[in-house]
Design a protein around this motif. Structure first.
Motif, PDB file in Angstrom:
ATOM      1  N   GLU A   1       0.683  -1.199   0.022  1.00  0.00           N
ATOM      2  CA  GLU A   1      -0.132  -0.077  -0.122  1.00  0.00           C
ATOM      3  C   GLU A   1       0.871   1.275  -0.067  1.00  0.00           C
ATOM      4  O   GLU A   1       0.375   2.258  -0.688  1.00  0.00           O
ATOM      5  CB  GLU A   1      -0.997   0.092   1.107  1.00  0.00           C
ATOM      6  CG  GLU A   1      -2.227  -1.168   1.075  1.00  0.00           C
ATOM      7  CD  GLU A   1      -3.315  -0.750   2.154  1.00  0.00           C
ATOM      8  OE1 GLU A   1      -3.243   0.345   2.834  1.00  0.00           O
ATOM      9  OE2 GLU A   1      -4.056  -1.621   2.212  1.00  0.00           O
TER      10      GLU A   1
ATOM     11  N   GLU B   1     -17.030   3.516 -11.042  1.00  0.00           N
ATOM     12  CA  GLU B   1     -17.035   2.174 -10.115  1.00  0.00           C
ATOM     13  C   GLU B   1     -15.951   1.217 -10.726  1.00  0.00           C
ATOM     14  O   GLU B   1     -15.452   0.613  -9.871  1.00  0.00           O
ATOM     15  CB  GLU B   1     -18.362   1.505 -10.170  1.00  0.00           C
ATOM     16  CG  GLU B   1     -19.730   2.378  -9.771  1.00  0.00           C
ATOM     17  CD  GLU B   1     -20.108   3.482 -10.588  1.00  0.00           C
ATOM     18  OE1 GLU B   1     -19.648   3.572 -11.716  1.00  0.00           O
ATOM     19  OE2 GLU B   1     -21.039   4.248 -10.137  1.00  0.00           O
TER      20      GLU B   1
ATOM     21  N   VAL C   1     -13.049   2.722  -9.170  1.00  0.00           N
ATOM     22  CA  VAL C   1     -12.613   2.218  -7.783  1.00  0.00           C
ATOM     23  C   VAL C   1     -12.247   0.838  -7.478  1.00  0.00           C
ATOM     24  O   VAL C   1     -11.456   0.381  -6.679  1.00  0.00           O
ATOM     25  CB  VAL C   1     -14.121   2.395  -7.160  1.00  0.00           C
ATOM     26  CG1 VAL C   1     -14.092   2.127  -5.541  1.00  0.00           C
ATOM     27  CG2 VAL C   1     -14.209   4.005  -7.063  1.00  0.00           C
ATOM     28  N   ARG C   2     -12.930  -0.082  -8.336  1.00  0.00           N
ATOM     29  CA  ARG C   2     -12.789  -1.574  -8.312  1.00  0.00           C
ATOM     30  C   ARG C   2     -11.186  -1.832  -8.510  1.00  0.00           C
ATOM     31  O   ARG C   2     -10.391  -2.365  -7.624  1.00  0.00           O
ATOM     32  CB  ARG C   2     -13.447  -2.124  -8.964  1.00  0.00           C
ATOM     33  CG  ARG C   2     -13.323  -3.948  -9.060  1.00  0.00           C
ATOM     34  CD  ARG C   2     -14.279  -4.602 -10.296  1.00  0.00           C
ATOM     35  NE  ARG C   2     -13.476  -4.344 -11.617  1.00  0.00           N
ATOM     36  CZ  ARG C   2     -12.471  -5.083 -11.865  1.00  0.00           C
ATOM     37  NH1 ARG C   2     -11.972  -6.007 -11.130  1.00  0.00           N
ATOM     38  NH2 ARG C   2     -12.134  -4.841 -13.069  1.00  0.00           N
ATOM     39  N   ARG C   3     -10.694  -1.216  -9.530  1.00  0.00           N
ATOM     40  CA  ARG C   3      -9.313  -1.565  -9.866  1.00  0.00           C
ATOM     41  C   ARG C   3      -8.478  -0.900  -9.117  1.00  0.00           C
ATOM     42  O   ARG C   3      -7.294  -1.521  -8.653  1.00  0.00           O
ATOM     43  CB  ARG C   3      -9.099  -1.031 -11.363  1.00  0.00           C
ATOM     44  CG  ARG C   3      -9.913  -1.865 -12.312  1.00  0.00           C
ATOM     45  CD  ARG C   3      -9.043  -1.672 -13.668  1.00  0.00           C
ATOM     46  NE  ARG C   3     -10.037  -1.981 -15.015  1.00  0.00           N
ATOM     47  CZ  ARG C   3      -9.475  -2.363 -16.013  1.00  0.00           C
ATOM     48  NH1 ARG C   3      -8.201  -2.513 -16.062  1.00  0.00           N
ATOM     49  NH2 ARG C   3     -10.371  -2.945 -16.896  1.00  0.00           N
ATOM     50  N   GLU C   4      -8.684   0.317  -8.215  1.00  0.00           N
ATOM     51  CA  GLU C   4      -7.831   0.774  -7.486  1.00  0.00           C
ATOM     52  C   GLU C   4      -7.600   0.088  -6.252  1.00  0.00           C
ATOM     53  O   GLU C   4      -6.483  -0.255  -5.615  1.00  0.00           O
ATOM     54  CB  GLU C   4      -8.321   2.173  -6.841  1.00  0.00           C
ATOM     55  CG  GLU C   4      -8.271   3.242  -7.993  1.00  0.00           C
ATOM     56  CD  GLU C   4      -6.884   4.010  -8.464  1.00  0.00           C
ATOM     57  OE1 GLU C   4      -6.667   4.517  -7.341  1.00  0.00           O
ATOM     58  OE2 GLU C   4      -6.322   4.056  -9.447  1.00  0.00           O
ATOM     59  N   LYS C   5      -8.702  -0.477  -5.743  1.00  0.00           N
ATOM     60  CA  LYS C   5      -8.565  -1.249  -4.442  1.00  0.00           C
ATOM     61  C   LYS C   5      -7.809  -2.593  -4.902  1.00  0.00           C
ATOM     62  O   LYS C   5      -6.977  -2.983  -3.956  1.00  0.00           O
ATOM     63  CB  LYS C   5      -9.997  -1.515  -4.012  1.00  0.00           C
ATOM     64  CG  LYS C   5     -10.792  -0.346  -3.285  1.00  0.00           C
ATOM     65  CD  LYS C   5     -12.117  -0.745  -2.971  1.00  0.00           C
ATOM     66  CE  LYS C   5     -12.627   0.157  -2.172  1.00  0.00           C
ATOM     67  NZ  LYS C   5     -14.086  -0.096  -1.867  1.00  0.00           N
ATOM     68  N   ALA C   6      -8.019  -3.079  -5.879  1.00  0.00           N
ATOM     69  CA  ALA C   6      -7.447  -4.459  -6.170  1.00  0.00           C
ATOM     70  C   ALA C   6      -5.862  -4.391  -6.173  1.00  0.00           C
ATOM     71  O   ALA C   6      -5.015  -5.208  -5.921  1.00  0.00           O
ATOM     72  CB  ALA C   6      -7.720  -5.036  -7.650  1.00  0.00           C
ATOM     73  N   LYS C   7      -5.438  -3.062  -6.662  1.00  0.00           N
ATOM     74  CA  LYS C   7      -3.811  -2.778  -6.957  1.00  0.00           C
ATOM     75  C   LYS C   7      -3.576  -1.788  -5.780  1.00  0.00           C
ATOM     76  O   LYS C   7      -2.298  -1.386  -5.640  1.00  0.00           O
ATOM     77  CB  LYS C   7      -3.618  -2.272  -8.288  1.00  0.00           C
ATOM     78  CG  LYS C   7      -3.667  -3.310  -9.153  1.00  0.00           C
ATOM     79  CD  LYS C   7      -3.034  -3.029 -10.342  1.00  0.00           C
ATOM     80  CE  LYS C   7      -2.935  -3.958 -11.464  1.00  0.00           C
ATOM     81  NZ  LYS C   7      -2.218  -3.496 -12.818  1.00  0.00           N
ATOM     82  N   ASN C   8      -4.045  -1.608  -4.628  1.00  0.00           N
ATOM     83  CA  ASN C   8      -3.657  -0.675  -3.475  1.00  0.00           C
ATOM     84  C   ASN C   8      -2.985   0.871  -3.970  1.00  0.00           C
ATOM     85  O   ASN C   8      -2.188   0.978  -3.438  1.00  0.00           O
ATOM     86  CB  ASN C   8      -2.576  -1.567  -2.833  1.00  0.00           C
ATOM     87  CG  ASN C   8      -2.789  -2.696  -1.976  1.00  0.00           C
ATOM     88  OD1 ASN C   8      -3.932  -2.769  -1.521  1.00  0.00           O
ATOM     89  ND2 ASN C   8      -2.199  -3.681  -2.400  1.00  0.00           N
TER      90      ASN C   8
ATOM     91  N   HIS D   1      -5.224   3.926  -4.408  1.00  0.00           N
ATOM     92  CA  HIS D   1      -5.659   4.896  -3.498  1.00  0.00           C
ATOM     93  C   HIS D   1      -5.263   6.159  -4.293  1.00  0.00           C
ATOM     94  O   HIS D   1      -4.402   7.156  -3.842  1.00  0.00           O
ATOM     95  CB  HIS D   1      -5.099   4.702  -2.185  1.00  0.00           C
ATOM     96  CG  HIS D   1      -5.355   3.592  -1.432  1.00  0.00           C
ATOM     97  ND1 HIS D   1      -6.437   3.018  -1.181  1.00  0.00           N
ATOM     98  CD2 HIS D   1      -4.432   2.574  -1.295  1.00  0.00           C
ATOM     99  CE1 HIS D   1      -6.518   1.873  -0.705  1.00  0.00           C
ATOM    100  NE2 HIS D   1      -5.199   1.510  -0.654  1.00  0.00           N
TER     101      HIS D   1
END
Length: 268
Positions: A20, A119, A122-129, A131
């Protein structure tokens, strides 16, 4: 000391994809090199607003090359150069990405606004940390406040080729991170990290030959080619490795720290 400016990509270089934040070892090593007198620049496709607090730990860069070269700042946040998209360039991107329902965001001073596909971002950002400070810009009106100085989209390469068939006269570049990836920085023809390196070196009173650039993706190719010493991470794309003068270690667990110790042993 031959090399006096160190430019570092963030994602996949300074920050391994599994982390992260950048590893503590990388932060400490970069700080040691900076104390030696080497200037530090972050060279990223992120806008400055997309580099969240804490991402770089204790690293305080002397310079920033953000938005793939579209936004250059000093360490205090003062803008040194800004390359904004034109109305025609922006509207062409929006029209094309809407036609094919592809995610598209633009970089502004306060945030990255997802005009299409919030959306999915957001999904891809979370998957690859990642932010990356993305907000919903579905109303598509923030460019009425200011024009963006960067764009990023998820677009298959065959669609990018179709865009060029229709809008090639604009000269926009689609700079993909890796082979097989559909995520790419979208910049003007004469804007990239290589130009950013040259502009930043001039501001620092240096030549490109006195700079070390470290990156991993296709979007780092111009920077790696322009530097006196270009280093592609071992986990990097084939295009990055081909453009670099040498191959470095993997980004993980703390490849940048290993490079710093090798290049500037006197700092340690």
């Amino acid at each position: 000391m031959k090399y006096k400016l160190l430019l570092l990509d963030i994602d996949g270089t300074l920050r391994p994809d599994s982390c992260e934040r950048i590893p503590r070892e990388n932060a400490e090593a970069v700080n040691a090199v900076q104390r030696l007198g080497v200037k530090i620049a972050i060279a990223t496709g992120r806008g400055r607003a997309g580099v969240g607090k804490g991402l770089l730990r204790s690293v305080r860069p002397d310079y920033w090359v953000c938005s793939g070269g579209g936004q250059l700042l000093d360490g205090k946040g003062n803008e040194l150069a800004l390359h904004r998209l034109t109305n025609e360039e922006m509207y062409a991107l929006v029209d094309f990405f809407e036609d094919y329902e592809l995610p598209l965001r633009f970089t502004f001073h306060d945030a990255n606004y997802a005009y299409i596909g919030y959306e999915e971002f957001v999904r891809r950002e979370k998957a690859k940390n990642l932010h990356n400070h993305i907000v919903d810009g579905e109303d598509q009106d923030h460019h009425l406040v200011e024009m963006p100085f960067g764009a990023f989209g998820f677009v298959p390469r065959e669609r990018a080729a179709q865009f060029q068939e229709k809008y090639g006269y604009l000269g926009l570049q689609f700079l993909y991170s890796y082979p097989g990836s559909d995520g790419c920085d979208i910049t003007q023809a004469d804007v990239d990290k290589g130009r950013g390196l040259c502009e930043m070196a001039g501001v620092a009173g240096l030549t490109p030959e006195e700079c070390v650039a470290v990156g991993d993706g296709d979007n780092d190719v111009p920077m790696l080619a322009a530097a006196g010493l270009g280093i592609a991470m071992a986990n990097g794309s084939e295009a990055a490795k081909a453009a670099a003068d040498r191959i470095g270690p993997d980004a993980g667990p703390h490849g940048v720290a290993d490079l710093c110790r090798e290049l500037w042993p006197e700092a340690f």
